[in-house]
Enzyme design. Structure first.
Site, PDB file in Angstrom:
ATOM      1  N   GLY A  18      -0.441  46.070  -0.858  1.00 57.51           N
ATOM      2  CA  GLY A  18      -1.623  45.439  -1.448  1.00 57.51           C
ATOM      3  C   GLY A  18      -2.599  46.418  -2.065  1.00 57.51           C
ATOM      4  O   GLY A  18      -3.540  46.019  -2.734  1.00 57.51           O
TER       5      GLY A  18
ATOM      6  N   CYS B 135      10.163  15.673 -11.544  1.00 58.92           N
ATOM      7  CA  CYS B 135      10.491  16.249 -12.848  1.00 58.92           C
ATOM      8  C   CYS B 135      11.240  15.210 -13.684  1.00 58.92           C
ATOM      9  O   CYS B 135      12.197  14.588 -13.217  1.00 58.92           O
ATOM     10  CB  CYS B 135      11.360  17.499 -12.671  1.00 58.92           C
ATOM     11  SG  CYS B 135      12.048  18.125 -14.226  1.00 58.92           S
TER      12      CYS B 135
ATOM     13  N   CYS C 139      15.081  16.800 -14.204  1.00 64.89           N
ATOM     14  CA  CYS C 139      16.058  16.965 -13.125  1.00 64.89           C
ATOM     15  C   CYS C 139      15.708  16.139 -11.899  1.00 64.89           C
ATOM     16  O   CYS C 139      16.462  16.107 -10.931  1.00 64.89           O
ATOM     17  CB  CYS C 139      16.201  18.434 -12.753  1.00 64.89           C
ATOM     18  SG  CYS C 139      14.789  19.101 -11.861  1.00 64.89           S
TER      19      CYS C 139
END
Lengths: 274, 293, 245
Positions: free
Chosen positions: B43, B252, B255
């Site tokens: 980080g 979606c 799909c």
């Protein structure tokens, strides 16, 4: 009872400094600026202690160094030398590492400055200003932060409905009360009030002083009140230091210092006020 | 020329004027060293001397420099932009990498050894043998609240993140919620506050204790940082205002996925929502292919 | 052992603003007050009696001498005792009533009277009840007890002042003309309240304008003249002397 705060020989110089600074400045020399190197000795050898529940006054004109003492104790300024001990903290707090100082500043020490801009972020909501110290103390519950902030706002007579307003929209007196609420948020052990009522209307001053007194009665914190106003000192404190040109010239019981001042400067101060 | 033909165009052989992987060896070594340091201090933003690249700064030069420093023989390189393999930028990245390295360009996430991405993490769960490279526009999460570099350095060193918490509190006080869409601030390995780049909140949990290595490169800002495998990545949240990923009202439209991050498709004239489709085009494609079978 | 033993006490003011001119308020004052006795200090204005009383409270800093004060824990010299020790004694056992009320503005009378009890650690409800009782004994109506002294007459304000000092039941009471601003009826009530404290064993040193008060309260009298003790003896002898001209 042991001291909540114990300050030992606090000294703050601005400038290069030389061996003769301390010996060439102060009331005896009529200046706080070293004639040899030009260093300003803002305060030198200031020592005092404050117990839990006690209110100590520091009085003096502008330039006496009293605000420098406050700035050092709030970690706004590093001292040139000297130490300060806060009950429950191991060692000299002034030489603690940055993270430890910040933690102390956020959890154990509260300060109210003369100018609210110094103590508040004017573009942050009132609740956020008060809550900042709680966030710094790892509070992670918005509801509880707001509840605590509301309590403090109520205590400092700010309408709770204004919790999400920015203090920028507030009057001077209200801003000072928000500063107080913020300073008290984490239940500090030491509360420093640096000219808390200077520049406010008399009636507004009175309310702030009332509030400070109430807080002192209820919370039992150790307080250091810095003011050039002898009325404020008389009202709020039991013991007082008088500073001039960076030095403590007199100290004693507040009523004694004000009614039977020993030092020439204190006599002048008292007589000028009456 | 459409995207498909572009992709099918044979990759030209690198000329003698270019070093392998475009960057000179010294630069690649410097970047790898920065990567090692970044992995060692999860980080933490490690400075590096970002080079001029054959694309504009702010267009993924940080991610590209990372990829070029790491890709060797036998590697498979996938580039995506906002989840799509076929956006112009992703295509050009892939072409450049193909031209300059021995790595094979791919679009199937599963086949990739290194995935360079802008603003998304693939829906396909990455494996320990895969590396994710994220392009970073603004590496400093504290820049929202503190413009001074010296101050942000101090805040990171002391873990003084209360101003960021105050920022989130203010968002709740003013908007009733934490109004941070993408680029949600996270704490890495219990210490550094990190910008995960403008990935949607949906992708943030994918970083937490992930089995794969994530490298983040900011070319313009000259910073590299990393989330090593199995490292905690925790979004800032309050006990009563939890971090939440996006929710979608519909599956979606292509799909039928209900477990993927979806883009809203708007009618350009009316501005109304037409449907939602997968943001990760490769994943969407894969699901449809599998469904047909 | 006397409760209060004052030895060769002097107070000289140095006025720096007047080129360091000195002014002696009183010099070489010695006296003792046994526990439970009342000493009245009398003298013309300017004789130094108020300064003497203030020195005993450490409101003025005495110049030389000693003020030996016997406490349960031993004898303390109020002249050299640390500030905190003096504050502790003021809170726990030394009460001072000035001629006029000095109090925090905008605090209701009842709370002003209760404040010393609260500082000594009393429960708020008990402290307020005790304050109410004392104000009632001094003849203050229930309605007035909740108002600010600033809105009161001088006599009413002085009742608050007396009540505050008496309520904390001090062991040593320093009285600087406490009854001068009171009407005859209230004066009678105040004297009765002070006497009640005396019956409970309190010691007092007081300045009184009127002879009645001196005779009602004092056991002994000390006369100050130009800053020096000119006479000191039992009140009965004082009454027969011709000093009161």
């Amino acid at each position: 009872m042991s001291a909540m705060l114990s300050v030992e020989r606090l000294t703050r110089r601005y400038g290069p400094g030389c061996d003769r600074c301390l010996a060439s400045t102060g009331p005896a020399h009529g200046t706080n600026s070293c004639p040899h190197c030009g260093t300003v000795v803002a305060c030198a050898d200031v020592s005092f202690d404050v117990e839990d529940g006690e209110v100590l006054g520091i009085v003096g004109e502008s330039g006496s160094g009293k605000s420098t003492v406050a700035a050092c104790l709030a970690f706004d300024q590093p001292p040139t030398s000297g130490q300060a001990f806060l009950e429950g903290f191991d060692g000299d707090m002034l030489s603690a590492d940055a993270a430890a100082r910040r933690r102390l500043r956020n959890t154990r020490i509260g300060i109210v400055y003369q100018t609210p801009q110094q103590g508040l972020a004017l573009d942050v909501t009132t609740g956020g200003n008060v809550g900042e110290r709680l966030l710094a103390a790892d509070w992670r519950h918005v509801g509880r932060i707001r509840a605590r902030a509301s309590d403090l706002l109520e205590r400092t007579e700010i309408p709770i409905a204004r919790i999400d307003e920015e203090p920028r929209a507030f009057s001077g007196g209200m801003r000072q009360r928000v500063q107080l609420a913020k300073a008290l948020a984490s239940r500090p052990s030491l509360l420093i009030l640096d000219e808390p009522t200077t520049g406010l209307d008399v009636s507004v001053q009175a309310r702030i002083l009332d509030l400070i007194q109430g807080i002192q009665r209820e919370a039992g914190v150790a307080m250091v009140v810095i003011s050039h106003d002898l009325g404020v000192i008389r009202l709020l404190t039991e013991r007082t230091l008088v500073m001039k040109l960076g030095r403590v010239v007199e100290e004693g019981l507040t009523d004694q210092v004000l009614e039977d001042p020993q030092d020439a400067y204190t006599q002048l101060l008292v007589n000028s006020a009456l | 020329m459409n995207v498909r033909t572009l992709l099918d165009t044979p990759v030209p052989e690198p000329g003698p004027a270019y070093n392998y992987a475009f960057l000179d060896e010294g630069t690649k070594r410097e970047i790898r060293r920065a990567v090692l340091k970044a992995v060692a201090i999860p980080g933490h933003q490690v400075p590096f001397g970002s080079r001029e690249m054959p694309l504009g700064r702010g267009w993924g030069t940080g991610g590209l420099q990372l990829s070029l420093s790491l890709l060797g023989e036998g590697e498979c390189f996938k580039a995506i932009d906002q989840g799509a393999d076929d956006s112009v930028n992703a295509v050009n990245m892939r072409r450049l990498v193909a031209a300059m390295t021995d790595a094979e360009p791919v679009t199937d996430t599963r086949a990739a050894t290194l995935v360079q991405s802008r603003h998304r993490i693939p829906e396909e769960r990455l494996r320990p043998d895969q590396t994710l490279v994220l392009q970073v526009p603004a590496p400093e999460p504290l820049s929202w609240i503190e413009p001074r570099y010296a101050q942000t350095q101090r805040m990171h060193a002391e873990r003084d993140y209360s101003p960021m918490w105050l920022y989130l509190y203010e968002s709740i006080a003013r908007h009733g919620e934490i109004a941070v869409g993408a680029n949600y601030p996270v704490i890495v390995d219990g210490h550094y506050l990190m910008s995960p780049t403008p990935i949607p909140r949906w992708d943030v949990p994918k970083l937490d204790r992930a089995p794969f290595l994530t490298l983040l490169g900011a070319g313009r800002e000259k910073r590299i940082y990393a989330v090593p495998p199995h490292t905690s990545v925790v979004p800032l949240e309050f006990e009563d205002y939890r971090f939440q990923v996006e929710r979608f009202a519909q599956p979606c439209a292509r799909c039928g996925a209900t477990d993927a991050y979806l883009d809203e498709v708007l009618d350009p004239r009316s501005g109304e929502t037409v449907c939602f489709t997968c943001s990760d085009t490769a994943h969407c494609e894969l699901r449809r292919t599998e469904a047909q079978r | 052992m006397p409760h209060l033993d004052v030895r060769a006490l002097s107070k000289t003011f140095t006025m720096h603003l007047l080129g360091g001119t000195t002014l002696t308020a009183f010099a070489d004052v010695s006296f003792t007050v046994p526990r439970g006795r009342f000493l009245a200090i009398v003298g013309r204005s300017g004789s130094g009696k108020s300064s003497l009383l203030r020195c005993l409270y450490r409101r003025y800093l005495p110049s030389t001498g000693a003020i030996r004060y016997a406490t349960a824990g031993g004898t303390v010299d109020l002249l050299s005792a640390p500030d905190r020790e003096v504050l502790r004694l003021r809170r726990s056992e030394i009460g001072y009533v000035s001629q006029f009320l000095q109090a925090i503005p905008r605090v209701p009378s009842r709370d002003i009277v209760a404040a010393p009890l609260l500082r000594a650690g009393a429960e708020p409800a008990q402290a307020r009840a005790a304050a109410d009782e004392m104000l009632e004994r001094l003849g203050m109506s229930a309605a007035l007890r909740g108002t600010f002294p600033a809105t009161m007459s001088g006599g009413e304000r002085q009742r608050v002042n007396v009540a505050r000092a008496l309520c904390a039941a001090p062991r040593l009471l320093l009285l600087d003309e406490p009854t001068s601003a009171l009407d005859p009826e209230t004066r009678r009530l105040a004297l009765a309240a002070i006497l009640a404290l005396k019956r409970d064993g309190a010691t007092a040193v007081g300045i009184f304008h009127d002879r009645e008060a001196v005779e009602a309260l004092a056991d002994d009298v000390l006369v100050l003249e130009d800053g020096a003790v000119s006479w000191h003896g039992p009140v009965a002898d004082y009454a027969t002397t011709a000093l009161e001209a």
